[in-house]
Design a protein around this motif. Structure first.
Motif, PDB file in Angstrom:
ATOM      1  N   UNK A  65     -13.474  15.609  -0.632  1.00 24.16           N
ATOM      2  CA  UNK A  65     -12.925  16.836   0.223  1.00 24.16           C
ATOM      3  C   UNK A  65     -11.347  17.296  -0.109  1.00 24.16           C
ATOM      4  N   UNK A  66     -10.668  16.339  -0.501  1.00 24.38           N
ATOM      5  CA  UNK A  66      -9.373  17.096  -1.016  1.00 24.38           C
ATOM      6  C   UNK A  66      -9.044  17.046  -2.336  1.00 24.38           C
ATOM      7  N   UNK A  67     -10.183  16.984  -3.219  1.00 16.49           N
ATOM      8  CA  UNK A  67     -10.203  16.811  -4.595  1.00 16.49           C
ATOM      9  C   UNK A  67      -9.053  16.131  -5.168  1.00 16.49           C
ATOM     10  N   UNK A  68      -9.295  14.884  -4.493  1.00 16.59           N
ATOM     11  CA  UNK A  68      -8.283  13.856  -5.245  1.00 16.59           C
ATOM     12  C   UNK A  68      -9.265  12.655  -5.899  1.00 16.59           C
ATOM     13  N   UNK A  69      -8.983  12.466  -7.228  1.00 18.31           N
ATOM     14  CA  UNK A  69      -9.582  11.673  -8.192  1.00 18.31           C
ATOM     15  C   UNK A  69      -9.318  10.346  -8.100  1.00 18.31           C
ATOM     16  N   UNK A  70     -10.034   9.399  -7.410  1.00 14.88           N
ATOM     17  CA  UNK A  70      -9.628   7.916  -7.477  1.00 14.88           C
ATOM     18  C   UNK A  70     -10.097   7.483  -8.854  1.00 14.88           C
ATOM     19  N   UNK A  71      -8.994   6.650  -9.458  1.00 14.36           N
ATOM     20  CA  UNK A  71      -9.012   6.201 -10.587  1.00 14.36           C
ATOM     21  C   UNK A  71      -9.847   5.090 -10.928  1.00 14.36           C
ATOM     22  N   UNK A  72     -10.762   4.828  -9.946  1.00 15.80           N
ATOM     23  CA  UNK A  72     -11.489   3.407 -10.041  1.00 15.80           C
ATOM     24  C   UNK A  72     -12.938   3.964  -9.551  1.00 15.80           C
ATOM     25  N   UNK A  73     -13.898   3.165  -9.906  1.00  8.36           N
ATOM     26  CA  UNK A  73     -15.162   3.308  -9.347  1.00  8.36           C
ATOM     27  C   UNK A  73     -15.421   2.510  -7.898  1.00  8.36           C
ATOM     28  N   UNK A  74     -16.473   3.083  -7.215  1.00 10.76           N
ATOM     29  CA  UNK A  74     -16.782   2.343  -5.834  1.00 10.76           C
ATOM     30  C   UNK A  74     -16.877   0.927  -6.147  1.00 10.76           C
ATOM     31  N   UNK A  75     -17.343   0.290  -7.347  1.00  4.62           N
ATOM     32  CA  UNK A  75     -17.538  -1.061  -7.570  1.00  4.62           C
ATOM     33  C   UNK A  75     -16.399  -1.594  -8.063  1.00  4.62           C
ATOM     34  N   UNK A  76     -15.447  -0.875  -8.697  1.00  4.57           N
ATOM     35  CA  UNK A  76     -14.093  -1.334  -8.894  1.00  4.57           C
ATOM     36  C   UNK A  76     -13.185  -1.496  -7.540  1.00  4.57           C
ATOM     37  N   UNK A  77     -13.365  -0.762  -6.762  1.00  2.46           N
ATOM     38  CA  UNK A  77     -12.803  -0.626  -5.487  1.00  2.46           C
ATOM     39  C   UNK A  77     -13.326  -1.928  -4.639  1.00  2.46           C
ATOM     40  N   UNK A  78     -14.499  -2.158  -4.640  1.00  2.00           N
ATOM     41  CA  UNK A  78     -14.953  -3.243  -3.684  1.00  2.00           C
ATOM     42  C   UNK A  78     -14.480  -4.417  -4.526  1.00  2.00           C
ATOM     43  N   UNK A  79     -14.481  -4.847  -5.892  1.00  2.00           N
ATOM     44  CA  UNK A  79     -14.026  -5.996  -6.418  1.00  2.00           C
ATOM     45  C   UNK A  79     -12.581  -6.186  -6.095  1.00  2.00           C
ATOM     46  N   UNK A  80     -11.805  -4.835  -6.108  1.00  2.00           N
ATOM     47  CA  UNK A  80     -10.412  -5.057  -6.027  1.00  2.00           C
ATOM     48  C   UNK A  80      -9.959  -5.516  -4.279  1.00  2.00           C
ATOM     49  N   UNK A  81     -10.706  -4.955  -3.462  1.00  2.00           N
ATOM     50  CA  UNK A  81     -10.687  -5.489  -2.157  1.00  2.00           C
ATOM     51  C   UNK A  81     -10.939  -7.052  -1.956  1.00  2.00           C
ATOM     52  N   UNK A  82     -12.084  -7.307  -2.326  1.00  2.00           N
ATOM     53  CA  UNK A  82     -12.324  -9.003  -2.477  1.00  2.00           C
ATOM     54  C   UNK A  82     -10.942  -9.585  -3.159  1.00  2.00           C
ATOM     55  N   UNK A  83     -10.731  -9.106  -4.322  1.00  2.00           N
ATOM     56  CA  UNK A  83      -9.499  -9.977  -5.044  1.00  2.00           C
ATOM     57  C   UNK A  83      -8.379 -10.044  -4.263  1.00  2.00           C
ATOM     58  N   UNK A  84      -8.117  -8.666  -3.552  1.00  2.00           N
ATOM     59  CA  UNK A  84      -7.027  -8.916  -2.731  1.00  2.00           C
ATOM     60  C   UNK A  84      -6.836  -9.708  -1.646  1.00  2.00           C
ATOM     61  N   UNK A  85      -8.137  -9.931  -1.007  1.00  2.00           N
ATOM     62  CA  UNK A  85      -8.283 -10.966   0.134  1.00  2.00           C
ATOM     63  C   UNK A  85      -8.227 -12.406  -0.480  1.00  2.00           C
ATOM     64  N   UNK A  86      -9.073 -12.460  -1.674  1.00  2.00           N
ATOM     65  CA  UNK A  86      -8.874 -13.951  -2.076  1.00  2.00           C
ATOM     66  C   UNK A  86      -7.280 -14.389  -2.710  1.00  2.00           C
ATOM     67  N   UNK A  87      -6.755 -13.401  -3.265  1.00  2.00           N
ATOM     68  CA  UNK A  87      -5.104 -13.900  -3.551  1.00  2.00           C
ATOM     69  C   UNK A  87      -4.593 -13.945  -2.395  1.00  2.00           C
ATOM     70  N   UNK A  88      -4.726 -13.554  -1.288  1.00  2.00           N
ATOM     71  CA  UNK A  88      -3.845 -13.864  -0.130  1.00  2.00           C
ATOM     72  C   UNK A  88      -4.535 -15.142   1.086  1.00  2.00           C
ATOM     73  N   UNK A  89      -5.701 -15.641   0.214  1.00  2.00           N
ATOM     74  CA  UNK A  89      -6.423 -16.495   0.848  1.00  2.00           C
ATOM     75  C   UNK A  89      -7.000 -16.069   2.370  1.00  2.00           C
ATOM     76  N   UNK A  90      -7.072 -14.727   2.361  1.00  2.00           N
ATOM     77  CA  UNK A  90      -7.935 -14.243   3.660  1.00  2.00           C
ATOM     78  C   UNK A  90      -9.212 -14.144   3.921  1.00  2.00           C
ATOM     79  N   UNK A  91      -9.711 -14.657   5.114  1.00  2.00           N
ATOM     80  CA  UNK A  91     -10.974 -14.733   5.251  1.00  2.00           C
ATOM     81  C   UNK A  91     -11.169 -13.756   6.513  1.00  2.00           C
ATOM     82  N   UNK A  92     -10.129 -13.696   7.296  1.00  2.00           N
ATOM     83  CA  UNK A  92     -10.317 -12.898   8.546  1.00  2.00           C
ATOM     84  C   UNK A  92      -8.812 -12.156   8.554  1.00  2.00           C
ATOM     85  N   UNK A  93      -8.871 -10.853   8.704  1.00  2.00           N
ATOM     86  CA  UNK A  93      -7.707 -10.002   8.914  1.00  2.00           C
ATOM     87  C   UNK A  93      -7.991  -8.731   8.725  1.00  2.00           C
ATOM     88  N   UNK A  94      -6.866  -8.107   8.481  1.00  2.00           N
ATOM     89  CA  UNK A  94      -6.911  -6.335   8.457  1.00  2.00           C
ATOM     90  C   UNK A  94      -6.608  -5.911   6.846  1.00  2.00           C
TER      91      UNK A  94
END
Ligand code: PXG
Length: 298
Positions: A66-95
């Motif tokens: 909608x705002x013509x912003x190109x996200x330099x990651x695919x949806x799959x890469x964003x999903x992997x990055x979210x998982x990896x960020x949680x893992x690196x912070x040892x986060x199973x429950x949080x925000x």
């Protein structure tokens, strides 16, 4: 302790790197900072899963389009990055806060100099409303600040420009209540500053339709589905403050708040002034659902 972090030990994803929070920095020329030019998602992790991860990523990409912003990651890469960020912070429950800005440009308004979007992600603890509020409900007020019209900035875009909502939140703070209701320009009930709103009258559940100008809330949609699965009639229908004041029950939904009862609005007691039976059932159904749904952190 599982899911708990000492502040400065957080690992932040920023532009392809995982950095200690003291090293995770963005430019003062970033248009996210200069102009609020960007978008975000607030996401929860429960029980080792990124709750409604797909829905949050889809909403982020829709806002980007909608705002013509190109996200330099695919949806799959964003999903992997979210998982990896949680893992690196040892986060199973949080925000999880996921932010994409227009990126570094010059001082001009035009984004043409912003060649690449800035992407960062913070996985942190969450500050919830006090437990007793989930049992007793909470008071809210109507803010005089009206919700943005969709013809100005569509509230479906979860943009970094939240001043509209912050001004309403300031009114809530001044009134000593946790949330403020925002009306549309025409005085129809829209949503709260960070939550969608529902009312219940004679067993029927009502919530404002998206077209009045609200965020297409992921908790909202989850609760609509859970309520329908439980056999309730849920109607996306416009209503006024009059309908709200005279409702049997009222509750808010949001990633942070989950499902929380509203027991007074502008000093009018809603229903019996307690967290009502249908709200209680929906909160229980929602909490059960959070345990099983989402992208696994593994
Ligand atoms: N409406 C608005 C305007 C929001 O910002 C919701 C509804 C609920 O949507 P979800 O998809 O989360 O069910 C939001 C949620 C906070 C906070 O601290 C809330 C939001 C964003 C930032 C902070 O309560 N957005």
């Amino acid at each position: 302790m599982k899911g708990l972090l000492i502040m400065a030990d957080r690992i932040i994803y920023i532009d392809g790197e995982y950095l200690n929070e003291n090293d995770a920095k963005i430019s003062v020329f970033d248009h996210g900072v200069l102009y609020g030019d960007g978008i975000f998602e607030g996401i929860r992790a429960y029980n080792g899963r990124i709750f409604k991860g797909k829905e949050h990523i889809d909403r982020l990409f829709s806002a980007a389009k909608a705002i013509m912003l190109e996200i330099p990651l695919t949806k799959e890469e964003v999903a992997q990055m979210l998982v990896e960020t949680c893992k690196r912070n040892n986060l199973t429950d949080g925000y999880i806060r996921l932010v994409v800005t227009r990126g570094k440009g010059d001082l001009g308004l035009s984004p043409t100099k912003c060649t690449v979007a800035t992407v960062f992600c913070i996985a942190a603890n969450i500050t919830l409303y006090p437990e007793e509020m989930y049992e007793k409900g909470m008071p809210i007020i109507t803010a005089s600040q009206r919700r943005n019209k969709a013809t100005i900035i569509d509230p479906q875009i979860k943009s970094l420009n939240y001043l509209n909502n912050i001004l309403a939140k300031i009114q809530a703070n001044q009134a000593g209540v946790p949330e403020a209701l925002m009306l549309t320009h025409d005085g129809i009930v829209a949503e709260c500053t960070g939550d969608n709103i529902f009312i219940i009258k004679e067993g029927i559940i009502f919530t404002p339709p998206i077209h009045v100008g609200i965020l297409d809330g992921i908790t909202r949609n989850t609760v609509i589905k859970l309520a329908r699965d439980l056999g309730y009639d849920v109607q996306e229908k416009e209503f006024t403050q009059y309908n709200l004041y005279n409702a049997d029950e009222c509750f808010l939904t949001g990633t942070a708040a989950e499902v929380i009862a509203v027991t007074s609005v502008d000093e009018r007691i809603i229903g019996a002034g307690i967290c009502g039976p249908i709200t209680k059932k929906l909160l229980a159904a929602f909490q059960a659902h959070t345990k099983i749904d989402g992208i696994e952190i593994k």
